[in-house]
Design a protein around this motif. Structure first.
Motif, PDB file in Angstrom:
ATOM      1  N   ASP A  94       0.844  -1.199   0.000  1.00  0.00           N
ATOM      2  CA  ASP A  94       0.000   0.000   0.000  1.00  0.00           C
ATOM      3  C   ASP A  94       0.879   1.248   0.000  1.00  0.00           C
ATOM      4  OD1 ASP A  94      -2.213  -1.629   0.125  1.00  0.00           O
ATOM      5  OD2 ASP A  94      -2.723  -1.146   2.206  1.00  0.00           O
ATOM      6  N   TYR A  95       0.297   2.368  -0.396  1.00  0.00           N
ATOM      7  CA  TYR A  95       1.020   3.630  -0.422  1.00  0.00           C
ATOM      8  C   TYR A  95       0.707   4.465   0.829  1.00  0.00           C
ATOM      9  CZ  TYR A  95       2.577   2.539  -5.074  1.00  0.00           C
ATOM     10  OH  TYR A  95       3.181   1.928  -6.134  1.00  0.00           O
ATOM     11  N   LYS A  96       1.624   5.413   1.140  1.00  0.00           N
ATOM     12  CA  LYS A  96       1.520   6.238   2.348  1.00  0.00           C
ATOM     13  C   LYS A  96       0.159   6.887   2.517  1.00  0.00           C
ATOM     14  CE  LYS A  96       4.546   9.400   2.112  1.00  0.00           C
ATOM     15  NZ  LYS A  96       5.602  10.416   2.213  1.00  0.00           N
ATOM     16  N   ASP A  97      -0.359   7.482   1.456  1.00  0.00           N
ATOM     17  CA  ASP A  97      -1.636   8.187   1.580  1.00  0.00           C
ATOM     18  C   ASP A  97      -2.781   7.233   1.906  1.00  0.00           C
ATOM     19  OD1 ASP A  97      -1.409   7.087  -0.963  1.00  0.00           O
ATOM     20  OD2 ASP A  97      -2.459   8.733  -1.957  1.00  0.00           O
ATOM     21  N   GLU A  98      -2.729   6.013   1.391  1.00  0.00           N
ATOM     22  CA  GLU A  98      -3.756   5.008   1.715  1.00  0.00           C
ATOM     23  C   GLU A  98      -3.676   4.628   3.192  1.00  0.00           C
ATOM     24  OE1 GLU A  98      -4.111   1.648  -1.249  1.00  0.00           O
ATOM     25  OE2 GLU A  98      -2.245   2.584  -1.934  1.00  0.00           O
ATOM     26  N   VAL A  99      -2.457   4.401   3.685  1.00  0.00           N
ATOM     27  CA  VAL A  99      -2.262   4.017   5.083  1.00  0.00           C
ATOM     28  C   VAL A  99      -2.709   5.154   6.001  1.00  0.00           C
ATOM     29  CG1 VAL A  99      -0.558   3.360   6.829  1.00  0.00           C
ATOM     30  CG2 VAL A  99      -0.378   2.443   4.508  1.00  0.00           C
ATOM     31  N   TYR A 100      -2.340   6.379   5.654  1.00  0.00           N
ATOM     32  CA  TYR A 100      -2.740   7.546   6.450  1.00  0.00           C
ATOM     33  C   TYR A 100      -4.264   7.672   6.509  1.00  0.00           C
ATOM     34  CZ  TYR A 100      -2.663  12.253   8.359  1.00  0.00           C
ATOM     35  OH  TYR A 100      -2.846  13.351   9.158  1.00  0.00           O
ATOM     36  N   ALA A 101      -4.922   7.445   5.380  1.00  0.00           N
ATOM     37  CA  ALA A 101      -6.386   7.530   5.336  1.00  0.00           C
ATOM     38  C   ALA A 101      -7.036   6.456   6.204  1.00  0.00           C
ATOM     39  CB  ALA A 101      -6.878   7.423   3.899  1.00  0.00           C
ATOM     40  N   LYS A 102      -6.423   5.284   6.277  1.00  0.00           N
ATOM     41  CA  LYS A 102      -7.003   4.175   7.045  1.00  0.00           C
ATOM     42  C   LYS A 102      -6.657   4.233   8.530  1.00  0.00           C
ATOM     43  CE  LYS A 102      -6.963   0.991   3.132  1.00  0.00           C
ATOM     44  NZ  LYS A 102      -6.338  -0.227   2.559  1.00  0.00           N
ATOM     45  N   CYS A 103      -5.422   4.663   8.863  1.00  0.00           N
ATOM     46  CA  CYS A 103      -4.945   4.591  10.245  1.00  0.00           C
ATOM     47  C   CYS A 103      -4.790   5.940  10.931  1.00  0.00           C
ATOM     48  CB  CYS A 103      -3.590   3.871  10.281  1.00  0.00           C
ATOM     49  SG  CYS A 103      -3.654   2.167   9.713  1.00  0.00           S
ATOM     50  N   GLY A 104      -4.791   7.013  10.160  1.00  0.00           N
ATOM     51  CA  GLY A 104      -4.614   8.328  10.758  1.00  0.00           C
ATOM     52  C   GLY A 104      -3.156   8.666  10.989  1.00  0.00           C
ATOM     53  N   GLU A 105      -2.954   9.710  11.797  1.00  0.00           N
ATOM     54  CA  GLU A 105      -1.617  10.238  12.091  1.00  0.00           C
ATOM     55  C   GLU A 105      -0.818   9.230  12.916  1.00  0.00           C
ATOM     56  OE1 GLU A 105       1.165  13.381  12.018  1.00  0.00           O
ATOM     57  OE2 GLU A 105      -0.888  13.606  11.318  1.00  0.00           O
ATOM     58  N   PRO A 106       0.404   8.872  12.488  1.00  0.00           N
ATOM     59  CA  PRO A 106       1.243   7.985  13.311  1.00  0.00           C
ATOM     60  C   PRO A 106       1.749   8.727  14.548  1.00  0.00           C
ATOM     61  CG  PRO A 106       2.411   8.640  11.316  1.00  0.00           C
ATOM     62  CD  PRO A 106       1.027   9.212  11.212  1.00  0.00           C
ATOM     63  N   ASP A 107       2.144   7.983  15.575  1.00  0.00           N
ATOM     64  CA  ASP A 107       2.672   8.582  16.800  1.00  0.00           C
ATOM     65  C   ASP A 107       4.066   9.154  16.600  1.00  0.00           C
ATOM     66  OD1 ASP A 107       0.578   8.093  18.887  1.00  0.00           O
ATOM     67  OD2 ASP A 107       0.821   6.072  18.083  1.00  0.00           O
ATOM     68  N   ASN A 161      10.186   5.065  -0.846  1.00  0.00           N
ATOM     69  CA  ASN A 161       9.625   5.826  -1.968  1.00  0.00           C
ATOM     70  C   ASN A 161       8.096   5.828  -1.946  1.00  0.00           C
ATOM     71  OD1 ASN A 161      12.140   6.597  -2.912  1.00  0.00           O
ATOM     72  ND2 ASN A 161      12.310   4.857  -4.290  1.00  0.00           N
ATOM     73  N   GLY A 162       7.533   5.938  -0.733  1.00  0.00           N
ATOM     74  CA  GLY A 162       6.094   6.071  -0.574  1.00  0.00           C
ATOM     75  C   GLY A 162       5.303   4.776  -0.529  1.00  0.00           C
ATOM     76  N   GLN A 163       5.970   3.634  -0.682  1.00  0.00           N
ATOM     77  CA  GLN A 163       5.263   2.347  -0.685  1.00  0.00           C
ATOM     78  C   GLN A 163       5.631   1.558   0.573  1.00  0.00           C
ATOM     79  OE1 GLN A 163       5.964  -0.107  -4.121  1.00  0.00           O
ATOM     80  NE2 GLN A 163       4.026  -1.150  -3.853  1.00  0.00           N
ATOM     81  N   LEU A 164       4.618   0.935   1.199  1.00  0.00           N
ATOM     82  CA  LEU A 164       4.814   0.169   2.421  1.00  0.00           C
ATOM     83  C   LEU A 164       5.599  -1.105   2.121  1.00  0.00           C
ATOM     84  CD1 LEU A 164       4.260  -0.090   5.448  1.00  0.00           C
ATOM     85  CD2 LEU A 164       2.058  -1.132   4.884  1.00  0.00           C
ATOM     86  N   ILE A 165       6.737  -1.252   2.797  1.00  0.00           N
ATOM     87  CA  ILE A 165       7.643  -2.373   2.567  1.00  0.00           C
ATOM     88  C   ILE A 165       7.594  -3.379   3.710  1.00  0.00           C
ATOM     89  CG2 ILE A 165      10.086  -2.997   2.233  1.00  0.00           C
ATOM     90  CD1 ILE A 165       8.805  -1.490  -0.103  1.00  0.00           C
ATOM     91  N   GLU A 166       7.387  -2.878   4.937  1.00  0.00           N
ATOM     92  CA  GLU A 166       7.477  -3.754   6.109  1.00  0.00           C
ATOM     93  C   GLU A 166       6.501  -3.312   7.190  1.00  0.00           C
ATOM     94  OE1 GLU A 166      10.829  -5.131   9.432  1.00  0.00           O
ATOM     95  OE2 GLU A 166      11.305  -3.535   8.018  1.00  0.00           O
ATOM     96  N   GLN A 171      13.975   7.173  -0.612  1.00  0.00           N
ATOM     97  CA  GLN A 171      13.419   7.897   0.532  1.00  0.00           C
ATOM     98  C   GLN A 171      12.762   6.883   1.470  1.00  0.00           C
ATOM     99  OE1 GLN A 171      13.969  11.180   0.896  1.00  0.00           O
ATOM    100  NE2 GLN A 171      15.094  11.021  -1.035  1.00  0.00           N
ATOM    101  N   VAL A 172      13.211   6.860   2.714  1.00  0.00           N
ATOM    102  CA  VAL A 172      12.705   5.903   3.700  1.00  0.00           C
ATOM    103  C   VAL A 172      11.963   6.677   4.785  1.00  0.00           C
ATOM    104  CG1 VAL A 172      13.321   4.119   5.375  1.00  0.00           C
ATOM    105  CG2 VAL A 172      14.620   4.329   3.248  1.00  0.00           C
ATOM    106  N   GLU A 173      10.747   6.231   5.104  1.00  0.00           N
ATOM    107  CA  GLU A 173       9.973   6.767   6.232  1.00  0.00           C
ATOM    108  C   GLU A 173       9.622   5.611   7.140  1.00  0.00           C
ATOM    109  OE1 GLU A 173       6.757   9.565   5.853  1.00  0.00           O
ATOM    110  OE2 GLU A 173       7.446  10.111   3.839  1.00  0.00           O
ATOM    111  N   GLU A 174       9.837   5.820   8.428  1.00  0.00           N
ATOM    112  CA  GLU A 174       9.506   4.811   9.419  1.00  0.00           C
ATOM    113  C   GLU A 174       8.445   5.390  10.346  1.00  0.00           C
ATOM    114  OE1 GLU A 174      13.743   2.556   9.691  1.00  0.00           O
ATOM    115  OE2 GLU A 174      13.597   4.528  10.634  1.00  0.00           O
ATOM    116  N   TRP A 175       7.282   4.756  10.355  1.00  0.00           N
ATOM    117  CA  TRP A 175       6.154   5.224  11.169  1.00  0.00           C
ATOM    118  C   TRP A 175       5.950   4.249  12.316  1.00  0.00           C
ATOM    119  CZ3 TRP A 175       1.473   6.612   7.496  1.00  0.00           C
ATOM    120  CH2 TRP A 175       1.861   7.611   6.602  1.00  0.00           C
TER     121      TRP A 175
END
Length: 109
Positions: free
Chosen positions: A33-46, A96-101, A75-79
């Motif tokens: 899944d992509y970041k915007d999809e995860v954000y829409a489903k789970c909201g703001e990460p801690d 790069n905006g896609q959920l890897i793990e 680009q790596v983001e860890e939420w």
């Protein structure tokens, strides 16, 4: 005894630290899944950590007359989500905006 060992092995697999999906409310977040999809489903990460990594390869010719280098900036983001003491904290890594793990981090606060 063989059946007991089989059941124990299956339970260990079910409760291992790495997952391929995460439930947020009535929605399911999956690896890929992509970041915007995860954000829409789970909201703001801690918490959110941002970094850049370089991935690549260098190909060497046997006679060393030619070396080819191919590198890419990723680009790596860890939420981290903390859903409270009744659920496990969740680590999500995007590249790069896609959920890897997706990984369990233990009980929340």
């Amino acid at each position: 005894m063989k059946h007991v060992n089989l059941w124990i092995s299956l339970l260990c697999l079910l409760f291992s630290g790495t997952a391929s999906a995460l439930r947020c409310g009535h929605s399911l977040v999956n690896v890929g899944d992509y970041k915007d999809e995860v954000y829409a489903k789970c909201g703001e990460p801690d918490s959110v950590a941002l970094r850049t990594k370089i991935e690549g390869i260098t190909l060497h010719h046997p006679n060393r007359t030619l070396d080819l280098q191919q590198y890419e900036e990723v680009q790596v983001e860890e939420w981290i989500y903390n859903f409270g003491s009744s659920r496990l904290r969740q680590y999500l890594r995007f590249e790069n905006g896609q959920l890897i793990e997706i990984r369990d981090l233990g009980r929340g606060d």
